[in-house]
Design an enzyme around this catalytic site. Structure first.
Site, mmCIF file in Angstrom:
data_model
loop_
_atom_site.group_PDB
_atom_site.id
_atom_site.type_symbol
_atom_site.label_atom_id
_atom_site.label_comp_id
_atom_site.label_asym_id
_atom_site.label_seq_id
_atom_site.Cartn_x
_atom_site.Cartn_y
_atom_site.Cartn_z
ATOM 1 N N LYS A 141 -20.157 -16.828 0.387
ATOM 2 C CA LYS A 141 -21.557 -16.648 0.782
ATOM 3 C C LYS A 141 -22.421 -15.870 -0.199
ATOM 4 C CE LYS A 141 -20.875 -16.618 5.764
ATOM 5 N NZ LYS A 141 -20.749 -15.638 6.859
ATOM 6 N N ARG A 193 0.815 -1.220 0.000
ATOM 7 C CA ARG A 193 0.000 0.000 0.000
ATOM 8 C C ARG A 193 0.846 1.267 0.000
ATOM 9 N NH1 ARG A 193 -4.938 -2.126 3.846
ATOM 10 N NH2 ARG A 193 -6.056 -3.024 2.095
ATOM 11 N N GLY A 206 -11.308 -9.030 -1.851
ATOM 12 C CA GLY A 206 -10.098 -9.364 -1.108
ATOM 13 C C GLY A 206 -9.455 -10.668 -1.548
ATOM 14 N N GLY A 247 -14.171 -4.472 0.081
ATOM 15 C CA GLY A 247 -15.558 -4.060 0.279
ATOM 16 C C GLY A 247 -15.934 -2.871 -0.590
HETATM 17 P P1 ADP Z 1 -13.709 -12.145 -2.076
HETATM 18 O O1 ADP Z 1 -12.887 -11.771 -0.859
HETATM 19 O O2 ADP Z 1 -12.881 -12.242 -3.318
HETATM 20 O O3 ADP Z 1 -14.922 -11.281 -2.235
HETATM 21 P P2 ADP Z 1 -15.099 -14.186 -0.577
HETATM 22 O O4 ADP Z 1 -14.572 -13.601 0.686
HETATM 23 O O5 ADP Z 1 -16.535 -14.055 -0.862
HETATM 24 O O6 ADP Z 1 -14.250 -13.651 -1.830
HETATM 25 O O7 ADP Z 1 -14.818 -15.749 -0.604
HETATM 26 C C1 ADP Z 1 -13.543 -16.299 -0.441
HETATM 27 C C2 ADP Z 1 -13.575 -17.547 0.370
HETATM 28 O O8 ADP Z 1 -14.526 -18.484 -0.157
HETATM 29 C C3 ADP Z 1 -12.250 -18.251 0.373
HETATM 30 O O9 ADP Z 1 -11.730 -18.258 1.686
HETATM 31 C C4 ADP Z 1 -12.557 -19.653 -0.129
HETATM 32 O O10 ADP Z 1 -11.858 -20.665 0.577
HETATM 33 C C5 ADP Z 1 -14.045 -19.765 0.124
HETATM 34 N N1 ADP Z 1 -14.663 -20.800 -0.744
HETATM 35 C C6 ADP Z 1 -14.693 -20.807 -2.082
HETATM 36 N N2 ADP Z 1 -15.285 -21.940 -2.536
HETATM 37 C C7 ADP Z 1 -15.638 -22.654 -1.452
HETATM 38 C C8 ADP Z 1 -16.291 -23.924 -1.254
HETATM 39 N N3 ADP Z 1 -16.682 -24.660 -2.286
HETATM 40 N N4 ADP Z 1 -16.502 -24.327 0.027
HETATM 41 C C9 ADP Z 1 -16.088 -23.579 1.060
HETATM 42 N N5 ADP Z 1 -15.480 -22.388 0.943
HETATM 43 C C10 ADP Z 1 -15.248 -21.923 -0.295
HETATM 44 MG MG MG Z 2 -13.111 -12.190 1.254
#
Ligand code: ADP
Ligand code: MG
Length: 408
Positions: free
Chosen positions: A209, A47, A363, A386
């Protein structure tokens, strides 16, 4: 075509620092120096490095720089573990120049120090979150900060979705305000994706999620022609279609919502693609008996931890011809081999797309992309987790709104 600030609604009211005159002005520069620290040392300086082009540009233009940031969550009072002093030292080393560290962010000594700065000199203020007024967007706190500034520059995109004093109330008090280079790129590139994309526009969404991403999915289904879904999120959608998902992660309270989203997508003529096979295991930690499913169904006792090879093939085929793409969320548990294959294969398929604007935000997805070595094939990789998602949702962001100059 290059994205510009005008790709964002009202963005033509925002000025870039490339349009400013900073000679001999005290410029209050809000950056994101929220870096990880261990034993008083910065352990990841990404950063700080990212802010250097803006800092160097302003110095070359003769600005007297007052740099401010938050660090961690000291909850409105001083806490030595969150002092920005180690950052001042490192910044000085990187710039090969002295950086004055102010032990406060407001008050007479800081005001005096700011007035004594000469052209090109730099002062770093103490952690803005030592003051309760920062997070409460307190006007009085903003007025105190404004005493330090003849002009204002925001280069802290990751904070722009929060109504905090240094990004919201403070620029609201000033007319001479600008977006720094980092922020200008974020507003332009994310603004283009959500408001002015080349078509076909495709979204690739994954992660853990549905509940985290509802707003993003809803915004994208009316804008894009296709949403490609992976990650744990996919199982809530598959469950809504009565597909067996074994012991995969499912948000039971979101199954109905997932069904409604699919109905709305159909009405909006947005195609939603779901995995047709999965890489599964019987337990995750440690991964046990890893194998690919036969089809979209996951047998009892198994959990889906990544998209399978047929899905990778299908998604790669479905990406062909895309002209603008937004990607958020990994396709599987990419932190753990072999469940990184889906994410890395899609990263490769996206990287290979010719003549396509490719933007990644979030993230974990950004972390995955940065380790893939494919990052240089992307048009833009957002620095705001976010914040990038709120931008895609089309929410008004306080830190961007208050940079708009009220037409006089
Ligand atoms: P981002 O930070 O890019 O927005 P998220 O925080 O929504 O992404 O999701 C990332 C997390 O989702 C990771 O830690 C990953 O391990 C988890 N994940 C992805 N696919 C699965 C799965 N099939 N079962 C459990 N966790 C999962
Ligand atoms: Mg995340």
């Amino acid at each position: 075509m290059k994205a510009t600030l005008s790709d964002y609604p009202g963005g033509q009211l925002i000025k870039s620092i490339s349009q400013g005159d900073f000679k001999n002005k005290r410029v209050f520069l809000r950056v994101d120096f929220n870096v990880p620290l261990k034993n008083g040392k910065v352990t990841d300086d990404t950063r700080i490095t990212a802010a250097l082009p803006t800092i160097n540009f302003l110095r070359e233009k003769g600005a007297r720089l007052i740099i401010a940031s938050h660090l961690g969550r000291p909850k409105g009072k001083p806490e030595a573990a969150f002092s920005l002093e180690p950052v001042a030292t490192l910044l000085g080393e990187k710039l090969k120049s002295d950086v004055v560290f102010a032990h406060e962010a407001t008050g007479y000594p800081v005001l005096k120090q700011s007035k004594e700065l000469r052209e090109g000199q730099i002062m770093l203020l103490e952690n803005l979150r030592y003051y309760a007024g920062e997070e409460s967007n307190d006007n009085e706190f903003a007025v105190k900060l404004s005493a330090l500034a003849d002009a204002y520059v925001n280069d802290a995109f990751g904070t722009c979705h929060r109504a905090h004093a240094s990004v919201s109330a403070l620029p609201g008090l000033l007319q001479d305000k600008y977006a720094g280079f980092l922020l200008e790129k974020e507003i332009s590139e994310l603004g283009r994706v959500i408001h002015n994309p080349d078509r076909p526009f495709v979204a690739v969404l994954g992660g853990s999620k549905v509940s985290d991403k509802v707003g993003v999915i809803e915004a994208l289904l009316v804008k894009s022609s296709k949403i490609i879904i992976g990650g744990a999120m996919a199982y809530t959608f598959l469950r809504a279609l009565q597909v067996d998902v074994g012991s995969s992660l499912v948000e039971l309270d979101k199954v109905t919502l997932a069904g409604k989203i699919m109905t709305r997508a159909k009405e909006a003529k947005c195609q939603i693609l779901l995995p047709v096979d999965h890489k599964m295991a019987t337990s995750f930690d440690p991964p046990h008996a890893v194998k690919d499913s036969e089809n979209a169904h996951i047998p009892k006792g198994w959990m889906g931890l990544d998209i399978g090879p047929k899905t990778i093939e299908l998604y790669t085929r479905e990406l062909a011809g895309t002209k603008c793409l937004f990607w958020n969320g990994p396709m599987g548990v990419f932190e753990q081999k072999p469940f990184d294959i889906g994410t890395m294969s899609l990263a490769q398929a996206i990287a290979d797309l010719p003549n396509c604007v490719k933007v990644c935000g979030g993230g974990d997805s950004v972390a995955a992309l940065n380790t893939s070595g494919l990052d240089q094939h992307f048009t833009h990789i957002s620095t705001g987790g976010g914040a990038s998602l709120e931008m895609i949702e089309g929410k008004a962001m306080p830190g961007i709104e208050s940079l708009k100059r009220v037409p006089r």
